[in-house]
Design an enzyme around this catalytic site. Structure first.
Site, mmCIF file in Angstrom:
data_model
loop_
_atom_site.group_PDB
_atom_site.id
_atom_site.type_symbol
_atom_site.label_atom_id
_atom_site.label_comp_id
_atom_site.label_asym_id
_atom_site.label_seq_id
_atom_site.Cartn_x
_atom_site.Cartn_y
_atom_site.Cartn_z
ATOM 1 N N TYR A 71 -8.002 44.489 18.974
ATOM 2 C CA TYR A 71 -8.953 44.150 20.044
ATOM 3 C C TYR A 71 -10.306 43.748 19.460
ATOM 4 C CZ TYR A 71 -11.257 44.500 24.594
ATOM 5 O OH TYR A 71 -11.941 44.220 25.743
ATOM 6 N N PHE A 123 -18.030 14.826 30.955
ATOM 7 C CA PHE A 123 -16.644 15.007 31.386
ATOM 8 C C PHE A 123 -16.669 15.752 32.730
ATOM 9 C CE2 PHE A 123 -12.652 17.447 31.484
ATOM 10 C CZ PHE A 123 -11.791 16.380 31.567
ATOM 11 N N ASP A 124 -15.612 15.589 33.544
ATOM 12 C CA ASP A 124 -15.585 16.159 34.911
ATOM 13 C C ASP A 124 -15.979 17.631 34.960
ATOM 14 O OD1 ASP A 124 -13.878 14.035 34.458
ATOM 15 O OD2 ASP A 124 -12.407 14.648 35.945
ATOM 16 N N ASP A 214 -20.792 18.166 22.890
ATOM 17 C CA ASP A 214 -19.494 18.451 23.498
ATOM 18 C C ASP A 214 -18.495 17.773 22.565
ATOM 19 O OD1 ASP A 214 -17.144 18.532 24.888
ATOM 20 O OD2 ASP A 214 -17.925 17.671 26.742
ATOM 21 N N ALA A 216 -15.117 17.888 21.709
ATOM 22 C CA ALA A 216 -13.655 18.013 21.846
ATOM 23 C C ALA A 216 -12.910 17.104 20.856
ATOM 24 C CB ALA A 216 -13.239 17.691 23.284
ATOM 25 N N LYS A 257 -7.878 19.820 21.915
ATOM 26 C CA LYS A 257 -7.806 18.445 21.415
ATOM 27 C C LYS A 257 -7.809 18.492 19.884
ATOM 28 C CE LYS A 257 -9.457 17.846 25.759
ATOM 29 N NZ LYS A 257 -9.676 18.971 26.677
ATOM 30 N N HIS A 449 -7.667 14.008 43.896
ATOM 31 C CA HIS A 449 -6.598 13.344 43.140
ATOM 32 C C HIS A 449 -5.494 14.301 42.695
ATOM 33 C CE1 HIS A 449 -9.676 14.655 40.333
ATOM 34 N NE2 HIS A 449 -8.776 14.691 39.387
#
Ligand code: F0G
Length: 463
Positions: A71, A123-124, A214, A216, A257, A449
């Site tokens: 842990y 990004f969204d 960011d 990724a 990614k 969507h």
């Protein structure tokens, strides 16, 4: 020049299922003409996302067995931390279960009502997390790079003049941080140059603002810099990636990614006070700071993936795959975002299907036809995703672009799979004039969507 081959051989295989057009028509009808509603068993080639869908190497699978599931203070955390520190140079390394968890933690500490967060393109989930805190997520891409078809080496570069103007408009105290996404996913997977990152750094220094990446797809971005930026051609992509990170004060990375694993994220920074606050929130929502919502074995796989991802042979194959698929689309007469990005090819449905107006969802029509024709599942980035319903049955507000993203999972498909996708695109392109639009039958209030139900329009049926 010889063929750029997949720089690996196959050790374990996962069968994929062929279906008939009739079976796919039935499956798509059941899914309400929404590709998110399909069962993956009914899909032959999955290009919905490059996130968490790649294959791990034999070394990563071996590393899983070394996972220490303690842990607190697990050996696996220390290995992960030392790889991330070596790569990024950041002092404080906070694991999270995926990228958006890192966004949520960071922005809940920094962003408040009335703030503005500049980015090249959010990004969204990044945008949603900024807005959830009451901030404005402002995209500052260069105006000339908004044109899908303009060829330029670094279309992800942030507009420095617009950044200065935004800081002047709001005042530096209302800008909690400046962010840059590498590569610019929502802008078509386009890279950002070292020169641009340096310019952002300089602006941030002048105004005393923190600068976060960011990151990724940091390795793909580094590879584009090696290939395209003057004076960078002799460098190892890892060395370039190190320099990119050292330009910033911190970063968050969706490790699904360029972490080359199926789950994981990280938040890293140099500010000890901010790190302490983020860790306190982490304990509340993700887990103890030495595992942050991940298993010890995940941390091991990620530590190994973060080493493999900057190998030049891997990156050459990776970026060539997207370029090769884009060339197949062009040869079939299908326009795409240019130049192709690192992780995906974006087909331009507006260019291919000018007879289908935006409110009849041309990109969704194209995405559905790619599935019906060959079992290929991409994702619509157009009016279904970004359009908004209007009162009194008026047509939806259109999205600026009508794209189908074909995202490439890492190390998963071979060149013949990509050739097959090219054949499916060509088959659809030959029948482009016969394609018809779609009508939304039902939709939720937000993020429609994912779950909207649609039906195809036939000749004579009004939308
Ligand atoms: N930032 C960028 C640039 C991304 O592309 C993503 C995810 C995230 C943050 C969020 O990370 O999914 O681990 O929580 N992009 C995926 C995609 C979902 O399909 O492009 P996450």
């Amino acid at each position: 020049m010889r063929t750029i081959i997949e720089p690996f051989r196959v050790k374990s295989v996962e069968p994929i299922r062929q279906t008939t057009r009739e079976q796919r028509e039935h499956a798509l009808g059941e899914a309400g003409w929404n590709l998110f509603g399909l069962s993956s068993d009914d899909v032959l080639i999955v290009l919905l996302t490059d996130s968490g869908t790649g294959a791990m190497s034999s070394e990563q699978w071996a590393a899983l067995m070394r996972g220490d599931e303690s842990y607190a203070g697990a050996r696996s955390f220390h290995r992960f931390e030392s790889v991330v520190k070596d790569l990024t140079g950041f002092e404080y390394v906070i694991p999270t279960h995926q990228g958006r968890a890192a966004e949520r933690i960071l922005f809940s500490e920094l962003v408040r009502d009335g703030h503005v967060v500049p980015n090249n393109t959010h990004f969204d989930t990044t945008r949603a997390n900024v807005e959830y805190q009451g901030g404005e997520a402002r995209d500052l891409i260069m105006p000339e790079h908004r044109d899908l078809h303009v060829e330029a080496p670094f279309k992800g570069d942030l507009d420095i003049e617009a950044l200065e103007a935004t800081i002047a408009e709001f005042g530096a105290e209302q800008v909690p941080l400046v962010t840059v996404t590498v590569t610019d996913n929502s802008g078509g997977g386009q890279p950002v140059s070292l020169a641009n990152l340096r310019a952002v750094r300089e602006v941030c220094d002048r105004h005393g603002l923190p600068f976060f990446l960011d990151a990724a797809r940091f390795a793909e971005n580094a590879w584009f810099i090696v290939q395209r930026e003057p004076g960078q051609g002799d460098r190892h992509p890892r060395d370039v990636a190190r320099e990119m990170f050292r330009m910033a004060d911190g970063c968050w990375i969706s490790l699904k990614k360029d972490g080359l694993a199926n789950i994981g994220g990280v938040l890293a920074m140099n500010d000890p006070d901010l790190a302490e606050r983020c860790r306190a929130t982490l304990i509340l929502t993700e887990g103890f700071p030495t595992y942050g919502g991940l298993a010890g074995r995940d941390l091991e796989a990620l530590a190994q993936g973060l080493v493999e991802v900057t190998e030049p042979d891997y990156l050459a194959y990776r970026v060539r795959t997207a370029e090769y698929l884009a060339e197949l689309a062009w040869n079939a007469g299908v326009p795409t975002v240019r130049p192709p990005g690192g992780h995906a090819v974006y087909l331009d449905a507006k260019g291919l299907l000018p007879h289908i107006p935006p409110h009849e969802l041309p990109a969704q029509a194209l995405a559905c036809e790619l599935y019906l024709t060959g079992g290929v599942r991409g994702v619509e980035i157009g009016t279904l995703m970004f359009g908004r319903p209007q009162p009194d049955g008026a047509p939806d507000t259109p999205s600026r672009h009508e794209l189908v993203r074909l995202a490439l999972p890492r190390r998963t498909y071979t060149q013949s799979h990509i050739d097959y996708v090219g054949e499916v695109i060509e088959d659809v392109a030959l029948r482009a004039e016969q394609l018809r639009g779609l009508r939304i039958v039902s939709q939720p209030r937000f993020l429609r969507h994912f779950t909207a139900q649609l039906e195809p329009l036939t000749d004579g049926s009004a939308s």
